[in-house]
Design an enzyme around this catalytic site. Structure first.
Site, PDB file in Angstrom:
ATOM      1  N   LYS A 140      -8.361   9.735  22.606  1.00 14.79           N
ATOM      2  CA  LYS A 140      -8.074  10.141  23.989  1.00 14.79           C
ATOM      3  C   LYS A 140      -7.578   8.949  24.803  1.00 14.79           C
ATOM      4  O   LYS A 140      -6.658   9.067  25.620  1.00 14.79           O
ATOM      5  CB  LYS A 140      -9.337  10.714  24.633  1.00 14.79           C
ATOM      6  CG  LYS A 140      -9.238  10.987  26.141  1.00 14.79           C
ATOM      7  CD  LYS A 140     -10.594  11.374  26.696  1.00 14.79           C
ATOM      8  CE  LYS A 140     -10.568  11.445  28.225  1.00 14.79           C
ATOM      9  NZ  LYS A 140      -9.938  12.680  28.730  1.00 14.79           N
TER      10      LYS A 140
ATOM     11  N   HIS B 110      13.485  34.600  -9.462  1.00 12.13           N
ATOM     12  CA  HIS B 110      13.593  34.977  -8.047  1.00 12.13           C
ATOM     13  C   HIS B 110      12.363  35.750  -7.579  1.00 12.13           C
ATOM     14  O   HIS B 110      12.471  36.801  -6.928  1.00 12.13           O
ATOM     15  CB  HIS B 110      14.868  35.775  -7.797  1.00 12.13           C
ATOM     16  CG  HIS B 110      16.120  35.002  -8.082  1.00 12.13           C
ATOM     17  ND1 HIS B 110      16.435  33.822  -7.432  1.00 12.13           N
ATOM     18  CD2 HIS B 110      17.120  35.213  -8.961  1.00 12.13           C
ATOM     19  CE1 HIS B 110      17.577  33.353  -7.886  1.00 12.13           C
ATOM     20  NE2 HIS B 110      18.013  34.173  -8.822  1.00 12.13           N
TER      21      HIS B 110
END
Length: 513
Positions: free
Chosen positions: A139, A278
């Site tokens: 922070k 595929h």
């Protein structure tokens, strides 16, 4: 907010790799060290000068070590703004802490091997002080640095040697990394609670996940798309955890196809092979031996197998390796490989050889949609012979029933609309991903070719009209398995009766979108 000096550092780490060397560097650069518990013990044994936290706070560790850094003289020194709060720091006899070096108790490692650990033991691996200090330093990155990864120690030393401090950009990047750590740490604990929760709702109200990047892929589905691979931090299964014996890096499409092949072949306990192209199976078979299963799966559609993914649920043999060496495939997946097989594959260095243990299907699967995700149970249903409802005059033979049950397991992994034609526990024709069921039927029939006589056909959803049956009747298919449930079921059944085709209903569909 440029480079800020580092005059004092707090070290409290669970992962102590590189710690002694790092701490020695800091001391040589004139940094005052503060430490806790096991970290302090290691520094003391290495004769590295430092102060323990209780010398700063004036209080001993308490509550069996649960409270040691949760004190204003620690967090004030971390969180204070060096300009606005300087007077308060002096007033309350606090000291600036410019660098926080912290990583957490090994919660994941502790619980991953024992999900039956008592809750009393589990909670002792939940770090409180560490995440609190990390969040505080992150922070306040405008003034303080935070290091949560030992691999960043060298960067810290380099910058301190050059400028006696850390640049704003470095502090910001370290803060970003720190918030990623605290987020994933809490998510990991949340995930553990969900797994241990008894009688919980099927889908949790809050869903927390943590991933780590494991690969920067060359590109995505197409060369103009960027892509990366991330894995669940707490998971050691699947494609992204495979042992890769050789071959080029896996591509985005390789990973998707490999996942499809692995998931399908895991349906079977008997020797099985699945070939995917595929994202759809183009050949699948079981056999008395894995060599036989491979050969039958390949013969199902050798044209489509070109450039495909081969998945075996038993170790790859020399025989299979010789067969694969003669054709072009992208990836081979198996739970193991004979030394002879690996030797044969080595002559094709670009071929990707993955070793992955076989395991049961996952419980859940997820798909991304814009703004969120969809979560659903995996389709783990296994249809048994007893569940089949014969709806025609003609009765399927036991051989046909066996082929139907085999086909249904593979059909679950074919994109809808899906039609699968099989014989003797091997696919011979697959129509996948068609927008019309009759198109899927036509494609599967064409793929099956001359082998279709006395085969069975499986459909992932009901036939809406009899037109598909009329096509099937001309082919030699002798039995059909489908869910049933169409308003035209009686018309479809009548078409089967007219052509002496046996048909069974499962009462369940197996769509895959």
């Amino acid at each position: 907010m440029n480079t800020t000096p580092v005059k004092r550092a707090l070290l409290s780490v669970s992962d102590k790799s590189g710690l002694v060397e790092f701490a020695n560097h800091l001391v040589r650069l004139g940094v005052d060290l503060i430490s806790t518990g096991g970290t302090s013990k290691m520094l003391r044994e290495a004769n590295i000068p430092h102060r323990q936290v209780d010398e700063i706070t004036g209080l001993p560790e308490m509550l069996d070590g649960r409270v040691k850094t949760l004190h204003h003289k620690i967090h004030g020194g971390i969180l204070g703004k060096r300009d606005e709060h300087a007077a308060e720091i002096v007033q309350h006899q606090m000291e600036w802490i410019d660098l926080v070096v912290v990583n957490f108790y090994p919660f994941e490692k502790a619980v991953s091997k024992n999900y039956e650990m008592s809750w009393e033991d589990v909670i002792e691996y939940i770090d409180i002080g560490g995440p609190t200090m990390v969040r505080a330093a992150a922070k306040n990155f405008a003034f303080a640095g935070v290091v949560t990864d030992p691999s960043d120690y060298q960067q810290v030393i380099n910058e301190l040697e050059q400028s006696q401090g850390l640049s704003f950009e470095t502090r910001k990047n370290f803060a970003e990394k720190a918030f990623g750590l605290t987020s994933s740490y809490d998510a990991m604990i949340h995930h553990y609670f969900l797994k241990r929760k008894q009688g919980s709702e099927a889908c949790p109200r809050d869903l927390s996940m943590q991933f780590e990047k494991v690969a920067e892929l060359r590109y995505g589905e197409n060369p103009h798309q960027k892509a990366s691979a991330y894995k669940f931090k707490s998971c050691d299964k699947g494609i992204l955890n495979a042992i890769q014996h050789q071959g080029k890096e896996l591509s985005y499409n390789n990973i998707l196809d490999a996942e499809a092949a692995l998931t399908c072949v895991n349906e079977f306990s008997e020797p099985a092979c699945v070939i995917v192209k595929h994202a759809n199976p183009c050949g699948a078979a079981t056999g008395t031996r894995i060599d036989e299963a491979y050969q039958r799966a390949y013969e199902a559609d050798p044209v489509s197998a070109f450039g495909g993914i081969i998945a075996l649920n038993q170790p790859c043999t020399e025989t299979i390796a010789k067969a694969l060496a003669a054709i072009f495939v992208e990836v081979v997946i198996a739970p193991g490989y004979s030394p002879q097989a690996l030797s044969i594959f080595s002559a094709k260095p670009n071929l990707r050889i993955l070793e992955i243990p076989m395991y049961g299907l996952e419980n859940w699967e997820m798909k991304y949609v814009r703004g969120g995700v969809l979560l659903q149970e995996k389709d783990r249903q296994i249809i048994t012979a007893e569940e089949l409802k014969v709806v025609t005059k003609a009765q399927p033979t036991q051989k046909e029933i066996n082929a139907m049950l085999f086909a249904w397991r593979v059909l679950k992994h074919i994109k809808s609309n899906g039609i699968l034609i099989a014989k003797n526990n091997a696919t011979i024709g697959i129509g996948a991903g068609q927008v019309s069921r009759i198109d899927a039927v036509d494609l599967a029939i064409r793929k099956a070719g001359e082998h279709i006589h006395d085969a069975i056909l499986a459909s992932d959803a009901f036939f809406p009209f009899r037109d598909s049956i009329d096509r099937i009747a001309k082919t030699g298919v002798r039995a059909i398995i489908q869910p049933g449930g169409s308003v035209k079921d009686e018309e479809v059944i009548a078409a089967c009766n007219e052509n002496n085709i046996a048909m069974v209903f499962t009462g369940k569909r197996c769509f895959r979108h």
